[in-house]
Structures are given as structure tokens and as C-alpha cells.
Design a protein around this motif. Structure first.
Motif, PDB file in Angstrom:
ATOM      1  N   ASN A  49       0.845  -1.199   0.000  1.00 22.74           N
ATOM      2  CA  ASN A  49       0.000   0.000   0.000  1.00 22.74           C
ATOM      3  C   ASN A  49       0.871   1.236   0.000  1.00 22.74           C
ATOM      4  N   LEU A  50       0.466   2.210  -0.808  1.00 21.68           N
ATOM      5  CA  LEU A  50       1.134   3.504  -0.842  1.00 21.68           C
ATOM      6  C   LEU A  50       0.128   4.568  -0.421  1.00 21.68           C
ATOM      7  N   SER A  51       0.541   5.443   0.468  1.00 21.43           N
ATOM      8  CA  SER A  51      -0.353   6.513   0.923  1.00 21.43           C
ATOM      9  C   SER A  51       0.388   7.837   0.909  1.00 21.43           C
ATOM     10  N   SER A  52      -0.351   8.879   0.529  1.00 20.51           N
ATOM     11  CA  SER A  52       0.189  10.232   0.510  1.00 20.51           C
ATOM     12  C   SER A  52      -0.925  11.198   0.889  1.00 20.51           C
ATOM     13  N   LYS A  53      -0.657  12.455   0.774  1.00 17.07           N
ATOM     14  CA  LYS A  53      -1.631  13.457   1.195  1.00 17.07           C
ATOM     15  C   LYS A  53      -2.899  13.407   0.354  1.00 17.07           C
ATOM     16  N   TYR A  54      -2.760  13.181  -0.949  1.00 19.23           N
ATOM     17  CA  TYR A  54      -3.914  13.247  -1.840  1.00 19.23           C
ATOM     18  C   TYR A  54      -4.285  11.904  -2.479  1.00 19.23           C
ATOM     19  N   ILE A  55      -3.347  10.994  -2.579  1.00 18.40           N
ATOM     20  CA  ILE A  55      -3.605   9.740  -3.291  1.00 18.40           C
ATOM     21  C   ILE A  55      -3.097   8.553  -2.487  1.00 18.40           C
ATOM     22  N   ASP A  56      -3.930   7.513  -2.384  1.00 16.21           N
ATOM     23  CA  ASP A  56      -3.537   6.213  -1.844  1.00 16.21           C
ATOM     24  C   ASP A  56      -3.707   5.174  -2.946  1.00 16.21           C
TER      25      ASP A  56
END
Length: 556
Positions: A49-56
Motif C-alpha cells: 500500500n502507498l499513501s500520501s496526502k492526496y492519493i492512496d
């Protein structure tokens, strides 16, 4: 153990896991363990899983080409069954791909993953979550539900129907300042789900000329109200489903209903819970006809069992599975901590928990129809099936469990847990045969900490079957013993044996567990009895097995 990187000033966090459970099987005619052609059976999963401020974003790969015993034939396969991208901005969240969701208590919608049961009924489609105000949350979704792998291969295995729905939750307490000042919270929720499934040919009459007219759309709605004030928490919920003839209910056209009331009270040193639930014809699947009714993958909804989930081996030997065709279920629990230095508390205090659960059939008045073939449940396809008075019980007790647990610390190093359980288990209702079993179960568990490095835990259990004894089915008196030595910080050694007195069979297990950081490896050798593995009222039949077991888990 997540990892972070930075791209264009936006931090990206990477996390995931690897899980692999392996059995090198051996045949054993005494317990009915099969001889498999494969050298090893495995359920293996990898997820990132990749998570960031605007997109996961994320994906999961599964290798189930040689699955562990007891899973459905269509469970066999491999590929990527779960992949998604999620966009987030302020008060809006949009997901494309696979996702899990639950509305309320799950009466009309609950999709989730439970690997021990072989359940992964995610929806493949889209979901929107919108919070227009701090007191409102709106969800809208649509998709097709996963059902195993069918013929195997990547991206295969979806049921034919489309599932769509919406949910609204309102925090009413945000409208009234006095409620906020008194720490009183009131939440109202409402949900709607529609299943769209194409028609199909089905002949049900003796002369072969009567065809069922299936509804292409089945609707369900749910309303709920939760009040939390002070130490009290009260939840009332009601759900209803339109006509949904299916293999589960012998293709009758009766509507489905479920109503629940739950109240709890909690303060320091004491808590209690009371619950009641009535369900009627509330099986809700994304496919009306299935290869086997025992599979759990196609349920759109979930009906929780109001019974205690036991962890001790003999107490968990006969777990209850929710009967979606209808039941009255009740549960009450009281927990109390006797204070230190009191008469019952002693030097270190004493914890006592009482739990009682009872599940009963609902009353059904069967409605007959001339010239229509009778179904396996005694209902007649193409009719309303039966009538049922709301408060009236049926003739069958499905399950009853009364247990008391005492937890007592005698010294800084030694703690003792005791449990007594009185159980009624209607094996015919839950498993289809076997009659009513009545058990008295006694458990003693002791834990002694020698020092900061060594801790020894021991269990002694006895199941006294007072009625329903059948040695051929393994329903008889049992004793169970366990020793577990923890060697901090890395190792744990476990040995156990369950001895079935009536048929004189030992079910033994020995294992070594190594854990360091994000890694956990367990290797063992076991002879395992056949039985049900259950969680939340959902069960899977697990056949007897014998052999070397290995389990590896890694989280990053």
C-alpha cells in the motif's frame, strides 16, 4: 514498519505485508486425514500500500493454487484479486477498484476479508465518501462482488449481479449545544442497497411447466439510532429486504427482516451489556444460486451472532453459526473488578465475568400451495413460504451458553484464570445432523513469570458431555492440556494434546515460534481434529489434518 519517501514535497508512505501458511500433509486413517497428491499446501498473500496526502493506492497478490484443507473448490487460484486507487481532497474521498465497506451493523451491507474463513467479498467498482458538514457523512458505491477464483487466473471470479448503495450518518448532537455540554452524543443513520441480477430459467412444478419469475432488483434498507450519554450506550437498528427468492430460502417470495436492540453501561471496575436480535429470511447474497450453500463468499450482508467467541480449545469446539433463515438471539454480560485489599479482591484484586447467550428459532406457519414442489426446508417455491408472528418463538433451541470466568493474581509472578461453561448446542440446526449436545466445560489457566526472560503458561481443560454422546462422530468427553514457554525476546515453545475419551484418540500439537522485529515464523507438527472455525457467527468446516505446519508473517 512503514517506509517513507518524498516526491515533489509530498511524502509517500509505503507499507505492506507477506503471509504464508503451509501444511506438509500426512494421511491418517484414524482421524480421517486425507492423502493429498501435493507435497505441500499453502495459502500465501502479499500486499503493498502507498499513501500520501492526496492519493492512496494498493494491491494484493494471492497464491492459492494448492490451498489448505477445507476451502471451497473455487477458492483455488492465483492472481491479483484486490487493487485500488483512492483520491482524497478536503472533505471528499473517491475510490476506484476494490474496496471494503460496511453500513451500520452490516445487516444489509458488509464486505470484508477474513483469511481464516476464506472470505474476501470485496466490491470491484467505485465509492464516494463526502462530508459536507462536520455532522454529516454520505457514502455512495457500486460494484460487483468477488467470489473466489472460479476457473483460476488473474482478475477472475466476480458474481454476476451489480450491487449499489448509499449511506447517510448524521451526528444530531452537533445541532444542540446543550447536548455537547453534557457529553451526550446522538447519531442517526440510514442505508439503502440494491442488487441487480439478471433473470434465469427455473422450473419448480411437478408437470415441468411452471417457471419462477425472479425479481431483477432486490432492495434493502436500514435505519439506526445510537445514543451515548455518560456511561450508557444504546443502539437500535432495523433492516428490511424486498422479495429475494434464492437457493438459501427454497426460492420463496417472503420479505426479509432484522431488528436489534443493544444497551451497555461501563464505568471503572464494572460493565454490563444486554442485546436482543430477531432476524427472519435475511440471507442476502450477490448470486441467488450457488454450487454450495456452505460457502460464505457471496453474502452481501452480515448477521452477527450474539454469542461469546471463546478462545479456549474445548470451549470453542462447538461454536454457533448464525442461521440467516431466522432466529431470536439474546446475550447478557456482566464484568466486575473486586478492588484490591477487599474481601474478594485480596492483595491484587479479582476480575469476574458472567456471560449468558440464548438463540432460538422463530415461529413459522407454513403456507401450502397445490401442485408446487416442496423445498428442502419445507417451504414451497413460488409462494410466500410462511408467516411468522414477531414475538413468538419456534420449537427449536439452537444454542445456549452460560459461562463464568474468574481472573485472580496471587503473587507478582503467578496469575490464575478459571472458567466454567454450561452449553447447549443444536448440532442438527447448525450442522444438519447430530441432535442436541449438552456440555459442561471446565478450564484452568495458570501463568508464572520466572523473571524478565522466562514465562510459563499452562492450560487444563475438561469437556463433560452429559447428553448427545456419539463416539463415531467424536462427540464425547475430552481432556486438553497445554504448556507454553516464552523466552523473551524471540522464542516461544508450545506443546498441547486433546484426548477424546470416547474414541480414545489423541490430537497433539507442538510448535516453535520465532519473532524478531517485523518477522514472525512458526514451525510445528500437529494432528488436528475436524471441526468448525468460526468468527462473528460465520463458520467454515475444516477437515481433519496431520503433518508439518509452517507460518510466516512479515509486515513493513
Amino acid at each position: 514498519m512503514a517506509q517513507e519517501s518524498e516526491a515533489g514535497g509530498n511524502k509517500v508512505q509505503v507499507s505492506g505485508s507477506i503471509q504464508s501458511d503451509i501444511l506438509i500433509p500426512q494421511s491418517d486413517a484414524t482421524i480421517g486425514a486425507e492423502d493429498y497428491s501435493e507435497f505441500a499446501l499453502t495459502n500465501t498473500f502479499g500486499e503493498v500500500n502507498l499513501s500520501s496526502k492526496y492519493i492512496d493506492a494498493g494491491a494484493r497478490v494471492e497464491y492459492l493454487d494448492h490451498p489448505l484443507p477445507g476451502f471451497e473448490p473455487d477458492y483455488k487460484g492465483w492472481g491479483i484479486p484486490y487493487i485500488y486507487v483512492k483520491g482524497k481532497y478536503k472533505n471528499v474521498e473517491v475510490t476506484a477498484g476494490n474496496f471494503y465497506e460496511q453500513f451500520g451493523s452490516g445487516f444489509i451491507l458488509r464486505t470484508y476479508e477474513e483469511r481464516s474463513l476464506g472470505i474476501d467479498n470485496s466490491l470491484l467498482g467505485g465509492r464516494l465518501v463526502y462530508k459536507p458538514f462536520n455532522w454529516a457523512t454520505v457514502k455512495v458505491l457500486a460494484g460487483k462482488q468477488r467470489r473466489y477464483w472460479h476457473d483460476g487466473g488473474p482478475f477472475e471470479g466476480l458474481n454476476r449481479s451489480w450491487v449499489g448503495g448509499a449511506d447517510v450518518e448524521l451526528s444530531v448532537d452537533q445541532w444542540f449545544k446543550k447536548m455537547q455540554e453534557k457529553n451526550t452524543y446522538l447519531t442517526f443513520g440510514a442505508s439503502f442497497v440494491n442488487k441487480h441480477e439478471g433473470d434465469e430459467e427455473m422450473i419448480v412444478s411437478y408437470d415441468g411447466k411452471q417457471r419462477l419469475n425472479f425479481p431483477t432488483d432486490v432492495q434493502a434498507f436500514d435505519v439506526r439510532l445510537r445514543l451515548q450519554t455518560g456511561n450508557w450506550n444504546v443502539l437500535a437498528e432495523y433492516a428490511q429486504k424486498s422479495q429475494d427468492p434464492s437457493q438459501d430460502n427454497d426460492y420463496i417470495y417472503r420479505k426479509g427482516y432484522v431488528a436489534m436492540l443493544s444497551a451497555s453501561y461501563s464505568k471503572r471496575g464494572m460493565s454490563f451489556l444486554v442485546q436482543a436480535k430477531r432476524s427472519d429470511n435475511m440471507s442476502f447474497r450477490s448470486q441467488r444460486t450457488l454450487p454450495s450453500l456452505s460457502e460464505n463468499s457471496s453474502f452481501i450482508n452480515h448477521l452477527p451472532a450474539f454469542t461469546m467467541e471463546h478462545t479456549y480449545a474445548l470451549a470453542a469446539r462447538y461454536p454457533y453459526a448464525t442461521q440467516p433463515d431466522g432466529e431470536w438471539a439474546y446475550q447478557a454480560e456482566l464484568a466486575y473488578n473486586f478492588k484490591r485489599h477487599s474481601f474478594f479482591g485480596g492483595k491484587y484484586g479479582t476480575k469476574v465475568k458472567l456471560n449468558f447467550s440464548h438463540v432460538h428459532s422463530i415461529a413459522k406457519n407454513t403456507r401450502y400451495a397445490d401442485g408446487i414442489m416442496q423445498g428442502s426446508n419445507g417451504y414451497y417455491p413460488g409462494t410466500d413460504g410462511y408467516g411468522s408472528a414477531f414475538f413468538k418463538w419456534g420449537d427449536s433451541k439452537y444454542y445456549q451458553d452460560f459461562n463464568v470466568q474468574i481472573e485472580k493474581k496471587f503473587t507478582k509472578a503467578f496469575k490464575l484464570n478459571l472458567m466454567y461453561m454450561n452449553q447447549f448446542y443444536n448440532k442438527t440446526a447448525v450442522e444438519g445432523h447430530g441432535g442436541m449436545l449438552h456440555n459442561n466445560i471446565y478450564v484452568a489457566e495458570g501463568k508464572y513469570q520466572f523473571n524478565d526472560k522466562f514465562t510459563l503458561r499452562a492450560e487444563a481443560q475438561y469437556l463433560d458431555m452429559t447428553s448427545g454422546v456419539n463416539n463415531e462422530d467424536g462427540d464425547c468427553d475430552c481432556v486438553y492440556g497445554l504448556l507454553e514457554l516464552s523466552v523473551l525476546p524471540y522464542l516461544m515453545f508450545t506443546v498441547s494434546d486433546e484426548y477424546s475419551i470416547g474414541d480414545e484418540i489423541h490430537y497433539y500439537n507442538g510448535s516453535v515460534t520465532f519473532a524478531k522485529g517485523a518477522h514472525r515464523l512458526q514451525v510445528g507438527y500437529a494432528r488436528t481434529r475436524a471441526g468448525f472455525n468460526c468468527s462473528g457467527g460465520v463458520c467454515r468446516w475444516v477437515p481433519a489434518s496431520k503433518g508439518v505446519t509452517m507460518s510466516y508473517n512479515f509486515n513493513f
